[in-house]
Scaffold this motif. Structure first.
Motif, mmCIF file in Angstrom:
data_model
loop_
_atom_site.group_PDB
_atom_site.id
_atom_site.type_symbol
_atom_site.label_atom_id
_atom_site.label_comp_id
_atom_site.label_asym_id
_atom_site.label_seq_id
_atom_site.Cartn_x
_atom_site.Cartn_y
_atom_site.Cartn_z
ATOM 1 N N PHE A 1 1.480 16.563 -12.011
ATOM 2 C CA PHE A 1 2.301 15.227 -12.600
ATOM 3 C C PHE A 1 3.705 15.169 -12.764
ATOM 4 O O PHE A 1 4.418 14.334 -12.701
ATOM 5 C CB PHE A 1 1.186 14.983 -13.520
ATOM 6 C CG PHE A 1 -0.181 15.014 -13.465
ATOM 7 C CD1 PHE A 1 -0.864 13.877 -13.167
ATOM 8 C CD2 PHE A 1 -0.682 16.096 -14.022
ATOM 9 C CE1 PHE A 1 -2.115 14.101 -12.780
ATOM 10 C CE2 PHE A 1 -2.331 16.029 -13.833
ATOM 11 C CZ PHE A 1 -2.824 15.369 -13.159
ATOM 12 N N VAL A 2 4.128 16.445 -13.144
ATOM 13 C CA VAL A 2 5.425 16.653 -13.454
ATOM 14 C C VAL A 2 6.092 17.637 -12.607
ATOM 15 O O VAL A 2 5.613 18.732 -12.121
ATOM 16 C CB VAL A 2 5.674 16.918 -15.015
ATOM 17 C CG1 VAL A 2 7.166 17.018 -15.317
ATOM 18 C CG2 VAL A 2 4.962 16.111 -15.873
ATOM 19 N N PHE A 3 7.360 17.284 -12.016
ATOM 20 C CA PHE A 3 8.065 18.161 -11.027
ATOM 21 C C PHE A 3 8.492 19.537 -12.046
ATOM 22 O O PHE A 3 8.941 19.376 -12.821
ATOM 23 C CB PHE A 3 9.140 17.499 -10.463
ATOM 24 C CG PHE A 3 8.678 16.595 -9.501
ATOM 25 C CD1 PHE A 3 7.600 16.760 -8.574
ATOM 26 C CD2 PHE A 3 9.183 15.093 -9.799
ATOM 27 C CE1 PHE A 3 7.254 15.717 -7.766
ATOM 28 C CE2 PHE A 3 8.676 14.160 -8.726
ATOM 29 C CZ PHE A 3 7.829 14.552 -7.808
ATOM 30 N N ILE B 1 15.022 16.863 -9.934
ATOM 31 C CA ILE B 1 13.945 16.256 -10.094
ATOM 32 C C ILE B 1 13.032 16.873 -11.104
ATOM 33 O O ILE B 1 12.004 16.312 -11.611
ATOM 34 C CB ILE B 1 13.013 15.841 -8.831
ATOM 35 C CG1 ILE B 1 12.527 17.238 -8.400
ATOM 36 C CG2 ILE B 1 13.841 15.044 -8.055
ATOM 37 C CD1 ILE B 1 11.600 16.908 -7.201
ATOM 38 N N ARG B 2 13.276 18.187 -11.475
ATOM 39 C CA ARG B 2 12.594 18.859 -12.530
ATOM 40 C C ARG B 2 12.281 17.966 -14.067
ATOM 41 O O ARG B 2 13.394 17.275 -14.353
ATOM 42 C CB ARG B 2 13.505 19.964 -12.723
ATOM 43 C CG ARG B 2 12.382 21.346 -13.661
ATOM 44 C CD ARG B 2 13.285 22.355 -13.830
ATOM 45 N NE ARG B 2 12.748 23.094 -15.379
ATOM 46 C CZ ARG B 2 11.797 23.428 -15.566
ATOM 47 N NH1 ARG B 2 10.757 23.566 -14.468
ATOM 48 N NH2 ARG B 2 11.602 23.763 -16.937
ATOM 49 N N PHE C 1 10.850 6.517 -9.923
ATOM 50 C CA PHE C 1 11.159 7.624 -10.401
ATOM 51 C C PHE C 1 11.420 7.713 -11.962
ATOM 52 O O PHE C 1 12.397 7.255 -12.206
ATOM 53 C CB PHE C 1 12.083 8.400 -9.517
ATOM 54 C CG PHE C 1 12.348 9.842 -9.834
ATOM 55 C CD1 PHE C 1 11.402 10.971 -10.035
ATOM 56 C CD2 PHE C 1 13.484 10.396 -10.553
ATOM 57 C CE1 PHE C 1 11.735 12.393 -10.340
ATOM 58 C CE2 PHE C 1 13.758 11.560 -10.989
ATOM 59 C CZ PHE C 1 12.796 12.483 -10.958
ATOM 60 N N SER C 2 10.624 8.654 -12.619
ATOM 61 C CA SER C 2 11.015 8.755 -13.960
ATOM 62 C C SER C 2 11.694 10.132 -14.178
ATOM 63 O O SER C 2 11.188 11.000 -14.092
ATOM 64 C CB SER C 2 9.555 8.593 -14.773
ATOM 65 O OG SER C 2 9.826 9.009 -16.201
ATOM 66 N N PRO C 3 12.851 9.852 -14.365
ATOM 67 C CA PRO C 3 14.000 11.144 -14.462
ATOM 68 C C PRO C 3 13.705 11.946 -15.745
ATOM 69 O O PRO C 3 13.328 11.534 -16.893
ATOM 70 C CB PRO C 3 15.220 10.624 -14.128
ATOM 71 C CG PRO C 3 15.181 9.442 -14.575
ATOM 72 C CD PRO C 3 13.803 8.598 -14.582
ATOM 73 N N SER C 4 14.144 13.209 -15.819
ATOM 74 C CA SER C 4 14.214 13.913 -17.155
ATOM 75 C C SER C 4 15.332 13.337 -17.818
ATOM 76 O O SER C 4 16.359 12.618 -17.175
ATOM 77 C CB SER C 4 14.397 15.330 -16.953
ATOM 78 O OG SER C 4 15.976 15.507 -16.275
#
Ligand code: N7H
Length: 609
Positions: free
Chosen positions: A327-329, A352-353, A596-599
């Motif tokens: 789910f999360v990079f 993308i982490r 894309f939901s970034p950090s």
């Protein structure tokens, strides 16, 4: 809008014969209506016992040389970056009110300034987690929840904001700088091409005149694709709307244009959606810990590992734990052994982490059409042996796999049970391949008492085409192989209904379907997760297991015009099969996008600079 075919075009087949001569077995606890799909012994497929894993510290169950006795979790479960991951990804906002706003960027430099201003307002995993834990403690997990539905801890008044960017939005923000090539490193073809371009692959209508065709979407169709999606959630609608107005004003002042904005809210305390079923029950249990969070794990562990080694596999009873890289990079994915982390998932630039892909779809629901279908199906079925006395609710429960309360038909096949529906310690405790058993819970937790779910390998109780079975094969084998294969197909759902509920009166819908679901889900691969579930399973009449038919709730058959007929098979008592057929799409896409939901640091240090 899609033309709804005349009612007379809907028809229903009773395909008797296959098992029609099987003796109708009645047991003492046969319900009032006499409907009890009993599986004759000779038809029972031998089932494997529920998978047992070695106990903690054994050679196979944990990495060599390390043992964590009796803690109920796999070793090396990673700490998640609570200040970086957006809170709607994990643990999920799950608030009664949610609003979305889709924006396009005008002037890139000014948009970057706005992103810098808005970044500190973005709610993180660590922030959302504290509140979620308070709500959980306040309402409990077991049968007592029925009396506490919707209850909030005193003083709770959160307003939470998250942000996501489409590939078009990223392209604008990255252009001209040293990272212009980074977008090309995103390997997901769904994300690269966008929802509108992938619509036909999802089975959406290809006729330009149909409401579900991207040409007619409220946003997200060709030329109306969003760069930015804001998601706001709140305990109280007025407060949420106030903050959204503030954020929107800032965006507009920075040259962004609002393409679409809509709010939604839970229809009742239980969280029913417009067709009348409790939604949001079954979520993958995400492995991982949060530093400083009391209890450590972001998914609570409820089964006592000293009494059941299987405890290592579950959060809530029946809720499989899945490694966070699905789910999360930047975190491990599922590996060959469910207890051992697989490869770290980082398919793109390093930044993308701690990010995730977000699918947003505005799904219109034809509530009147769905109700009419259930009523007609029940009427037709009830005249046939094996289906005597079936009700529209019974038919609905077979199409969904749960009763309206959320109670799984695998545990209570004959009638709904409101307490089971909300009991998180029991409402997911079932599988399809093997008998389930009551799990020994950790001290202080107690589930309600209901019959254990029986194995249902061919779908005599929960049809192969039932919505929950189409989108989660659970522990049963599928066309992909064993259970592990379906771990990488799971999604984190974050949806809320929009539009007013349709009253109980029969007949046409005066608002012509201006209601539905603001469907949102997070995953590490749009292609392999959301898109696969839609076109690989829900929209296939043969998968994940044949014969089954379509998912009658969300499935689409991908054909144009008059060729959108869908059918599925349900079983009555004595394993008598019947085929339900419809020409209608009860769920029609009317907008959306892939994002894309970034950090938080990617937002501040990569996208806003
Ligand atoms: Fe579904 N519904 O009300 O009938 N969904 N869904 N969904 N859905 C679920 O467990 C519904 C949609 C999933 O692990 C329940 O929350 C409706 C899409 C998944 O057991 C109900 C719409 C996708 C699950 C509904 C809709 C999914 C799930 C049972 C559209 C994407 C978990 C309660 C308007 C693939 C399955 C619950 C599991 C459950 C309904 C859309 C996926 C009642 C009305 C587009 C993965």
């Amino acid at each position: 809008m899609t033309e709804r075919p005349d009612v007379s075009r809907r028809h229903l087949l009773i395909s008797g014969g296959l098992f029609a001569t099987a003796p109708l077995r009645r047991t003492e606890d046969t319900d009032k209506s006499g409907i009890r799909p009993v599986q004759p012994a000779h038809e029972r497929v031998p089932t494997a016992p529920r998978e047992r894993v070695p106990t903690a510290g054994s050679a196979k169950g944990t990495p060599a040389g390390k043992a964590v006795a009796g803690k109920g979790h796999a070793l090396d479960e990673p700490y998640l970056d609570g200040d970086e991951i957006q809170g709607n990804v994990l643990p999920g906002f799950m608030k009664p009110y949610m609003a979305v706003a889709a924006l396009t960027i005008g002037d890139t430099a000014r948009a970057k300034g706005w992103l810098t201003d808005v970044a500190p307002r973005i709610t993180t995993l660590a922030q959302a987690m504290q509140s979620r834990a308070k709500v959980r403690a306040h309402r409990g997990l077991g049968p007592e929840r029925l009396n506490l539905l919707g209850a909030l801890p005193p003083g709770m008044n959160d307003v939470w904001l998250n942000i996501a960017l489409s590939s078009g939005g990223l392209s604008k923000l990255l252009s001209g700088g040293g990272r212009a090539g980074d977008l090309g490193l995103f390997v997901d073809q769904g994300f690269q091409r966008g929802l509108a371009a992938r619509s036909s692959l999802l089975g959406d209508p290809t006729d330009r005149s149909a409401g579900g065709n991207p040409a007619n979407w409220v946003f997200g169709g060709p030329g109306r694709e969003a760069d930015v999606l804001l998601i706001l959630a709140a305990d109280r609608e007025a407060e949420g709307a106030r903050v959204l107005a503030e954020v929107r004003a800032g965006a507009v002042a920075s040259g962004l244009t609002v393409l679409y904005e809509e709010s939604g809210h839970k229809l009742d305390a239980i969280g029913k959606e417009h067709f009348g079923f409790q939604d949001g029950i079954s979520q993958p249990g995400v492995r991982g810990r949060l530093l400083g969070f009391p209890g450590d794990f972001i998914t609570p562990r409820t089964i006592d590992p000293s009494r059941l080694p299987d405890a290592w596999l579950y959060g809530l009873p029946g809720q499989y734990l899945v490694w966070p890289g699905e789910f999360v990079f930047g975190y491990p994915r599922s590996g060959a052994d469910p207890l051992i982390p697989g490869q770290v998932n980082l398919p793109g630039p390093a930044w993308i982490r701690n990010g995730s892909y977000l699918v947003f779809r505005r799904l219109r629901q034809d509530v009147a059409g769905f109700r009419a279908f259930l009523a007609e199906s029940a009427e037709m079925l009830s005249g046939h042996p094996g289906f005597e006395g079936v009700t529209p609710e019974w038919v609905g429960s077979r199409l969904v796999g749960r009763w309206p309360s959320g109670a799984p038909i695998a545990r209570v096949p004959y009638e709904d049970d409101a307490v089971l529906g909300v009991d998180h310690l029991a409402n997911n405790n079932f599988g399809f391949a093997a008998d389930a058993a009551e799990d020994p819970l950790v001290a202080g937790l107690k589930a309600g008492q209901w019959p254990d779910a029986k194995a249902d390998p061919v779908g005599l109780t929960c049809p192969m085409a039932a919505h929950i079975r189409k989108v989660n094969a659970r522990e049963a084998a599928s066309d992909l192989g064993g259970r592990r294969a379906s771990f990488s197909r799971r999604i984190l759902r974050r949806s809320v209904p929009f539009g007013p509920a349709l009253g109980e009166l029969p007949g046409r819908d005066p608002a012509n379907g201006n209601r539905g679901l603001l469907f949102a889900c997070y995953q590490a691969s749009i292609e392999d997760q959301f898109e696969f579930l839609c076109n690989g399973w829900a929209g296939s009449s043969k998968r994940p297991r044949s014969p089954s038919g379509f998912d009658m709730v969300i499935g689409q058959n991908g054909m144009p015009g008059d060729r959108r007929e869908r059918s599925c098979t349900v079983f009555g008592s004595g394993a008598v099969p019947a085929t339900l057929v419809t020409m209608n799409d009860f769920v029609v896409p009317t907008g959306g996008g892939y994002f894309f939901s970034p950090s938080i640091s990617a937002l501040k240090e990569v996208l806003a600079v």
